[in-house]
Design an enzyme around this catalytic site. Structure first.
Site, PDB file in Angstrom:
ATOM      1  N   GLU A 404    -162.902 -67.120  17.585  1.00  0.00           N
ATOM      2  CA  GLU A 404    -164.314 -67.449  17.834  1.00  0.00           C
ATOM      3  C   GLU A 404    -164.712 -67.214  19.285  1.00  0.00           C
ATOM      4  O   GLU A 404    -165.148 -68.118  19.978  1.00  0.00           O
ATOM      5  CB  GLU A 404    -164.577 -68.920  17.460  1.00  0.00           C
ATOM      6  CG  GLU A 404    -164.461 -69.189  15.970  1.00  0.00           C
ATOM      7  CD  GLU A 404    -165.666 -68.720  15.160  1.00  0.00           C
ATOM      8  OE1 GLU A 404    -166.541 -68.034  15.730  1.00  0.00           O
ATOM      9  OE2 GLU A 404    -165.721 -69.034  13.966  1.00  0.00           O
ATOM     10  N   GLU A 466    -158.878 -67.988   8.036  1.00  0.00           N
ATOM     11  CA  GLU A 466    -159.062 -69.401   7.724  1.00  0.00           C
ATOM     12  C   GLU A 466    -159.726 -69.471   6.353  1.00  0.00           C
ATOM     13  O   GLU A 466    -160.643 -68.712   6.062  1.00  0.00           O
ATOM     14  CB  GLU A 466    -159.961 -70.112   8.752  1.00  0.00           C
ATOM     15  CG  GLU A 466    -159.347 -70.148  10.134  1.00  0.00           C
ATOM     16  CD  GLU A 466    -160.248 -70.784  11.204  1.00  0.00           C
ATOM     17  OE1 GLU A 466    -161.159 -71.563  10.861  1.00  0.00           O
ATOM     18  OE2 GLU A 466    -160.030 -70.481  12.390  1.00  0.00           O
TER      19      GLU A 466
HETATM   20  C1  IPT Z   1    -163.531 -72.510  12.487  1.00  0.00           C
HETATM   21  C2  IPT Z   1    -162.669 -72.545  13.705  1.00  0.00           C
HETATM   22  O1  IPT Z   1    -162.089 -71.294  13.942  1.00  0.00           O
HETATM   23  C3  IPT Z   1    -161.585 -73.552  13.624  1.00  0.00           C
HETATM   24  O2  IPT Z   1    -161.017 -73.708  14.898  1.00  0.00           O
HETATM   25  C4  IPT Z   1    -162.116 -74.860  13.109  1.00  0.00           C
HETATM   26  O3  IPT Z   1    -163.062 -75.350  14.000  1.00  0.00           O
HETATM   27  C5  IPT Z   1    -162.757 -74.644  11.781  1.00  0.00           C
HETATM   28  O4  IPT Z   1    -163.812 -73.742  11.921  1.00  0.00           O
HETATM   29  C6  IPT Z   1    -163.360 -75.906  11.224  1.00  0.00           C
HETATM   30  O5  IPT Z   1    -162.475 -76.958  11.157  1.00  0.00           O
HETATM   31  S1  IPT Z   1    -165.034 -71.808  13.021  1.00  0.00           S
HETATM   32  C7  IPT Z   1    -166.337 -72.195  11.951  1.00  0.00           C
HETATM   33  C8  IPT Z   1    -167.609 -71.674  12.565  1.00  0.00           C
HETATM   34  C9  IPT Z   1    -166.186 -71.624  10.599  1.00  0.00           C
END
Ligand code: IPT
Length: 937
Positions: A404, A466
């Site tokens: 990010e 993710e």
């Molecule tokens: C995403 C982040 O990369 C991760 O660090 C964490 O914050 C996660 O979200 C939520 O728990 S970024 C998000 C804009 C999808």
């Protein structure tokens, strides 16, 4: 001012590989003298001078975070910066820690060069040795080394002084979603460099068609010894080593060797492997890889990111035991020991750089350092320090530029540098939708529909860096993703967000322990419980989400073949055949084991499948299931023989047709004449069967991007009222007609209870629920069930149905049919933030009982969902931490017709259509019975 300089460091050595050798090392970990100030201005004058009197200073352990030892406080923000965004400036309130350590260099160090290494200091630090300023550094999760040869003498005493600031220009590059925690949080070591030895080396251990080649590049003369392969060669020479076993996550074959210089023997752990993208598919040793991955932050509830070696081992063993094969080191390079463990136990690593500028998103990425030339040296420095440190780990199969950080030229420069320096590994970056500087197409939280669409397309290999946000109860839908990863070659799996809940252990006024999250430490601006979104609880106890994931990721799939006469074993391993497994079977009639044995399964190669005849099974009378498990036949490094890796269940006999409810008789059920509610059954104090549609919202209903709970509350589903419209007898059956609706709304549920007595101690309930009026379209119900209450002494539950763990419509893969018993307390899942939990799905029968064996028996017709708790849904909803829940003098038993699925909407897709609980006519039936105990009458 250095603190606000764009330059990352000064006075430090060029980055190089982390390695172990027989050269002397002196750990400088331990109790250091420490002084903390809330601002830079209040820092101590002259503290770096050796003669400075620090005798009145406290001690602080190194490594540690000062906030976890009473200095300042932990602070959680997700993506917003906790200070005004005005790079490269920092606030005046800049907590500062000063550290001093006196140490002696052993005599044996004579003639050696000496390097002072910091493995991690958060965030900006300046170092003095005996009053000489050595330099300063940033890059919290990256090593910094200083050449101190000129300043240290063997046999002499020295004083090391370090001043650490919480905020610096570099903080703008470290906006990861985690606690802001400062200090020297990784090891400090004095490393001897013997005369004439090397400082750095790069292992090239390639694998192709069964054979390995080895070349170890060094910055000086050295010999390479790998006795097992008969290798004895000079450094910088290509050596064809002939046949080798390749390294992979499933089969992490390492060859031990040594790099020998005139004065030092350096340990080598060589894994031969080749990472390649072939025709749009990421391969290791020519085989397609499917990441069964998790995102791992470094976390411990007492130590923060200052992990012990045991903590790291615990993580790796837990991952291996739950069928996880890959780790993204979100969002910074881990402690170097973790990568040694990944090499040894076998985990693919996406090693991610310590870089995130997420907070610029709130200003549409204006001023983002990623696209500002002044920051380029800092970006390149971070990448180089990660790649150089970790380049010799076979487990690292991909570099990641960071997380990010938007898009921009500095990221492109990092990519270009990495490809030049290390052409052997692909590079990952998710934040640039053009993937101009990423070798893979990467996304976060894409819905299954989108993954499917991407899978049908072509281009770069696709990974979900993710997905399946594991916050609170959930994630739901893991299986739906896995099916897509298995369907499309291009979809190469992903990394669940995230491994561990970052809850910090705290105590309330009455001394009760709880896990703190954002806002619990006096922060005025914070991200709440979004920091508790892991597959394991803060103490590393697996949550139901991890149990579900393990089942979804299982490397063998054991199913009944279509005709029911055989079993199919599909080997989903990428490398391993099935020879490491033993197969056991067990036959259970209504949950009672009646036979068991071992099953001979012919060897199945990776990717293959085989059919196996069922073992001869005895006759049974009730609902009968055959469970087959694949267990480790012998001890593995990560689990003992007998550890279950995969299992499958086949129903071999259906339940006997339900016995007719029996002749209605006088019956023992008593009812309130005004409401028509149950007030007792035989001698049992049981009340209720009150219709309930509410659940204590889960994080996926209510947190982050989850908005369903707000809709539900706006509609009033959390405050339904009950009106009894009629009570009448229909023969022996009592018919209670009710209307259940919230204030202010015209829609309702018509709930009609038909209570028919069955013998003296039992009653049969048939409930029909019919929506009335105009329900809003597309809003599901949280749940549909009835609540019963019994006295608190009925605090054990035995059930036949799915278990043993909690399960929901879209998270039930890990549940199996069986007979289970748990205490009511054990049925609760202590999510860091209290919410709906503990539901057992498709229960056929349950018995809620006391120590004397008396209690309430429930028989489903055919099934119901079951929860039992010592508190009400309202209590659960009101609590902010698990420890606030106080047992009442009743046990609340909810029998659900259905419950809405979990989804993953706290950060990702809502519950998929198949698992929604629509507002629609519904009916269910149960028989309630008072069973007498051994001692009670
Ligand atoms: C995403 C982040 O990369 C991760 O660090 C964490 O914050 C996660 O979200 C939520 O728990 S970024 C998000 C804009 C999808």
């Amino acid at each position: 001012m250095e603190l606000t300089s764009y330059a990352p460091r000064e006075g430090t050595l060029p980055p190089r590989a982390a390695f172990a050798s027989d050269a002397p090392v002196l750990s400088l970990n331990g109790a250091w003298r420490f002084r903390w100030s809330p601002t830079v201005r209040e820092a101590a004058e002259g503290f770096q001078e050796p003669a400075f009197d620090d005798s009145a200073w406290a001690h602080l352990p190194v490594p540690s975070h000062w906030q976890l030892h009473g200095y300042g406080a932990p602070w959680y923000t997700n993506s917003p910066y906790p200070f005004p965004v005005d790079p490269p400036h920092v606030p005046d309130e800049n907590p500062t820690g000063e550290y001093r350590l006196a140490f002696r260099v052993p005599d044996s160090w004579r003639g050696h060069r000496a390097i002072l290494r910091f493995d991690g200091v958060d965030s900006f630090f300046t170092v003095w040795l005996d009053g000489h300023r050595l330099g300063h550094s940033t890059g919290s999760r990256l090593p910094s080394e200083f050449d101190v040869t000129e300043h240290v003498r063997a046999g002499a005493d020295h004083v090391l002084a370090v001043r650490v600031h919480q905020w610096s220009a570099a903080s703008y590059l470290e906006d990861q979603d985690m606690w802001w925690l400062s200090g020297i949080f990784r090891d400090v070591t004095l490393v001897a460099r013997p005369p004439g030895t090397i400082d750095d080396f790069t292992v090239h251990a390639d694998y192709d068609g069964g054979a390995g080649t080895l070349r170890i590049e060094t910055d000086g003369a050295a010999r390479v010894l790998v006795p097992e392969l008969g290798v004895e060669a000079a450094a910088n020479e290509d050596v064809a080593v002939g046949a080798v076993e390749p390294w992979s996550a499933e089969s992490p074959r390492l060859y031990d060797g040594e790099l020998v210089t005139g004065s030092e023997r350096i340990r080598l752990r060589i894994g031969f492997r080749r990472v390649e993208i072939r025709d749009g598919v990421l391969t290791v040793n020519g085989t397609r890889v499917l990441f069964r991955g998790v995102n791992r932050h470094e976390f411990h509830p007492d130590r923060g990111r200052a992990l012990t070696r045991q903590d790291m081992i615990d993580d790796v063993l837990l991952m291996k035991r739950h069928n996880i094969t890959a780790v993204r080191t979100s969002h910074y390079p881990p402690h170097p020991y973790f990568l040694e463990l990944c090499d040894e136990y076998g985990l693919y690593v996406v090693d991610e750089c310590d870089l995130e500028t997420h907070g610029f998103m709130y200003d549409d990425w204006r001023g983002n350092p990623s696209d500002d030339d002044r920051w380029r040296p800092a970006f390149l420095d971070r990448m180089a320090r990660m790649v150089e440190r970790d380049k010799n780990h076979p487990s690292v199969i991909m570099w990641s530029l960071g997380n990010e950080a938007g898009a921009g030229g500095n990221l492109e420069a990092m990519y270009a540098w990495a490809k030049r320096r290390d052409p052997s590994r692909p590079v990952h970056y998710e934040g640039d939708p053009a993937y101009a500087y990423s070798d893979v197409h990467s996304r976060m939280y894409a819905s299954p529909a989108e993954v499917d669409e991407i899978g049908r397309g072509s281009g770069k290999p696709f990974v979900l860096c993710e997905y399946a946000h594991a916050m609170g109860n959930g994630p739901g839908g893991l299986r739906d993703y896995q099916d897509l990863f298995e369907r499309h070659d291009r979809c190469q799996g992903g990394f669940v967000w995230e491994w561990i809940d970052h809850g910090l252990r705290a105590r309330d006024a009455s001394g009760r322990e709880y896990y703190g999250y954002g806002g619990d430490f006096g922060e005025r601006f914070h991200g709440g419980n979004f920091v508790a979104d892991g597959l394991v609880f803060p103490d590393r106890t697996p949550s139901p989400g991890l149990v579900e994931l393990a089942k979804v990721l299982e490397p063998l799939r054991i199913t009944g073949s279509g005709d029911g006469a055989r079993l199919t074993v599909a080997n989903q391993h990428e490398v391993l055949d099935t020879s490491r497994y033993a197969f056991r079977w067990e036959l259970a009639d209504e949950g009672e084991e009646v036979a068991s044995g071992t099953l001979a399964v012919p060897g199945v190669p990776a990717g293959g499948r085989t059919d196996v005849e069922l073992p001869p099974l005895p006759e049974t009378s009730g609902e009968t299931w055959l469970t087959v498990s694949a267990v480790l036949a012998a001890d593995a490094p990560w689990a003992a023989a007998g550890h279950e890796v995969a299992w499958g269940q086949v129903r071999v006999k259906d339940a006997a047709a339900p016995a007719p409810p029996g002749l209605p008789s006088a019956g023992g059920a008593r009812f309130d004449p005004a409401t028509g509610r149950l007030t007792g059954l035989g001698e049992l104090d049981v009340t209720g069967a009150v219709l309930d549609v509410w659940r204590a919202p889960i994080d996926n209903d209510a947190s982050g991007s989850g908005t369903l709970a707000a809709t539900w509350r706006a509609l009033g589903l959390d405050r339904m009222t009950h009106r009894t419209d009629g009570i009448r007898a229909d023969g022996d059956t009592l018919v209670v007609d009710t209307r259940v609706a919230p204030a202010a709304r015209a829609f309702a549920l018509r709930a009609v209870y038909r209570w028919a007595p069955v013998g003296a101690d039992a009653v049969h309930l048939r409930l029909t629920v019919t929506p009335e009026g105009e329900w809003p379209e597309d809003v599901p119900l949280p749940r549909l069930g009835v609540v019963l209450e019994v006295p608190a002494r009925y605090d054990r539950v035995t059930w036949f149905g799915y278990g043993p763990g909690e399960a929901y419509a879209d998270s039930r893969t890990a549940a199996r049919v069986g007979r289970f018993e748990r205490g009511v307390d054990e049925l609760q899942t202590p999510y860091v933030y209290p919410q709906e939990n503990g539901h057992r799905i498709d229960v056929r029968s349950a018995f809620v009982h006391a120590a004397d064996g008396s209690g309430l028996a429930v028989d489903g017709a055919p099934v119901f969902g079951l929860t039992a708790r010592r508190w009400t849904t309202a209590d659960l909803e009101a609590a902010r931490h698990h420890a606030e829940l106080r047992p009442r003098d009743r046990v609340y038993v909810t029998l659900d017709l259905a419950q809405h699925g979990l989804g993953s909407a706290s950060c990702g897709p809502v519950t998929l259509p198949a698992y929604r609980l629509a507002v629609a006519p519904a009916e269910f039936a149960v028989t309630l019975r008072h069973r007498r105990g051994v001692t009670s009458g």
